[in-house]
Write an enzyme that holds these catalytic residues in place. Structure first.
Site, PDB file in Angstrom:
ATOM      1  N   ASP A 135       0.839  -1.198   0.000  1.00 34.96           N
ATOM      2  CA  ASP A 135       0.000   0.000   0.000  1.00 34.96           C
ATOM      3  C   ASP A 135       0.877   1.253   0.000  1.00 34.96           C
ATOM      4  O   ASP A 135       1.838   1.341   0.760  1.00 34.96           O
ATOM      5  CB  ASP A 135      -0.921   0.051   1.210  1.00 34.96           C
ATOM      6  CG  ASP A 135      -1.978   1.118   1.029  1.00 34.96           C
ATOM      7  OD1 ASP A 135      -2.995   0.848   0.371  1.00 34.96           O
ATOM      8  OD2 ASP A 135      -1.767   2.254   1.508  1.00 34.96           O
TER       9      ASP A 135
HETATM   10  C1  TTP Z   1       3.055   8.366  -5.624  1.00 36.45           C
HETATM   11  C2  TTP Z   1       2.721   7.350  -6.685  1.00 36.45           C
HETATM   12  C3  TTP Z   1       1.705   6.427  -6.510  1.00 36.45           C
HETATM   13  N1  TTP Z   1       1.406   5.521  -7.484  1.00 36.45           N
HETATM   14  C4  TTP Z   1       0.322   4.523  -7.321  1.00 36.45           C
HETATM   15  C5  TTP Z   1       0.802   3.180  -6.756  1.00 36.45           C
HETATM   16  C6  TTP Z   1      -0.503   2.554  -6.309  1.00 36.45           C
HETATM   17  O1  TTP Z   1      -1.052   1.814  -7.402  1.00 36.45           O
HETATM   18  C7  TTP Z   1      -1.398   3.770  -6.013  1.00 36.45           C
HETATM   19  C8  TTP Z   1      -1.736   3.857  -4.540  1.00 36.45           C
HETATM   20  O2  TTP Z   1      -2.848   3.046  -4.250  1.00 36.45           O
HETATM   21  P1  TTP Z   1      -2.780   1.697  -3.425  1.00 36.45           P
HETATM   22  O3  TTP Z   1      -4.023   1.644  -2.584  1.00 36.45           O
HETATM   23  O4  TTP Z   1      -1.458   1.547  -2.730  1.00 36.45           O
HETATM   24  O5  TTP Z   1      -2.846   0.562  -4.533  1.00 36.45           O
HETATM   25  P2  TTP Z   1      -3.938   0.258  -5.639  1.00 36.45           P
HETATM   26  O6  TTP Z   1      -5.321   0.596  -5.139  1.00 36.45           O
HETATM   27  O7  TTP Z   1      -3.511   0.889  -6.926  1.00 36.45           O
HETATM   28  O8  TTP Z   1      -3.800  -1.317  -5.829  1.00 36.45           O
HETATM   29  P3  TTP Z   1      -4.053  -2.492  -4.745  1.00 36.45           P
HETATM   30  O9  TTP Z   1      -4.686  -1.893  -3.511  1.00 36.45           O
HETATM   31  O10 TTP Z   1      -4.954  -3.470  -5.429  1.00 36.45           O
HETATM   32  O11 TTP Z   1      -2.687  -3.066  -4.479  1.00 36.45           O
HETATM   33  O12 TTP Z   1      -0.672   4.935  -6.405  1.00 36.45           O
HETATM   34  C9  TTP Z   1       2.124   5.511  -8.679  1.00 36.45           C
HETATM   35  O13 TTP Z   1       1.835   4.694  -9.576  1.00 36.45           O
HETATM   36  N2  TTP Z   1       3.151   6.394  -8.852  1.00 36.45           N
HETATM   37  C10 TTP Z   1       3.492   7.323  -7.921  1.00 36.45           C
HETATM   38  O14 TTP Z   1       4.431   8.110  -8.142  1.00 36.45           O
END
Ligand code: TTP
EC number: 3.6.1.9
Length: 196
Positions: free
Chosen positions: A70
């Site tokens: 997360d």
């Molecule tokens: C800060 C940042 C975040 N992110 C993304 C990563 C995560 O996918 C998202 C944060 O949400 P999360 O809740 O961590 O993940 P998710 O909902 O996408 O997937 P799951 O819960 O099924 O594992 O933000 C990027 O892709 N690049 C970045 O620079």
């Protein structure tokens, strides 16, 4: 022998990062409540949410090593998750521009054998990120690209958002959503090898 790896994530970024290592794995998306206590420390929130995701998938499996993760963005101690809509994305970017913030990614490993949890590990990494100063026009351009909507803090360092980030201190992959060096260390601590 290492159990089969199951990535408990719907995030395409996490899949790509793991696949990039040549690791064989399956994907099973978790369905958990991602609400948290905003007064908890960010590292605890990121670890707790990662753990919830991994446990949710692990309880549906007989034998596996389940990875949950997360990512949250923290600005002045306040946790920013994914923006609800474009308006909130604009608000988040207006707040993050021209200064530093922190990105935390929690990682959880839950090992299941014969339908029971046998071992669990949780950890996290934190990366400092400096976003450049952004005009209102630049923020509108970025939000119009739709890239911010499924990302913590309303940006993705790996896409168009690369144009917004001045520098970082810490693990780049942690910002994208999964620190591979931390994951490798966690596997090692469990006596397993992550990379084939
Ligand atoms: C800060 C940042 C975040 N992110 C993304 C990563 C995560 O996918 C998202 C944060 O949400 P999360 O809740 O961590 O993940 P998710 O909902 O996408 O997937 P799951 O819960 O099924 O594992 O933000 C990027 O892709 N690049 C970045 O620079």
């Amino acid at each position: 022998m290492r159990p089969k790896i199951v990535l408990a994530s719907g995030s395409p970024r996490r899949r790509e990062l793991l696949a990039g290592l040549g690791v064989p794995f399956e994907v099973k998306t978790s369905q958990v409540d991602e609400t948290f206590d905003p007064s908890s420390p960010p590292n605890a929130v990121a670890e707790e949410l990662a753990h919830r995701k991994a446990k949710d998938v692990a309880r549906q499996l007989d034998a596996a090593l389940v990875i949950g993760a997360d990512t949250i963005v923290v600005c002045d101690g306040e946790i920013l998750g994914k923006p609800r809509d474009e308006q909130e994305a604009v608000q988040m970017l207006s707040r993050l521009q021209g200064r530093a913030h922190q990105v935390y990614t929690g990682i959880a490993l839950v090992e299941v054998a014969d339908g029971h949890v046998v071992r669990e590990r949780v950890s996290h990494r934190m990366t400092h990120v400096w976003m450049r100063s952004l005009s209102d026009e630049k923020i509108s351009w970025y939000v119009d690209s739709k890239e911010p909507l499924d990302k913590a803090g309303a940006y993705g360092i790996q896409g168009l958002g690369a144009c917004l980030i001045d520098k970082i201190d810490g693990c780049y992959f942690n910002v994208v959503g999964l620190s591979l060096v931390e994951l490798d260390q966690m596997f090692q601590d469990m006596g397993y090898s992550l990379v084939p």
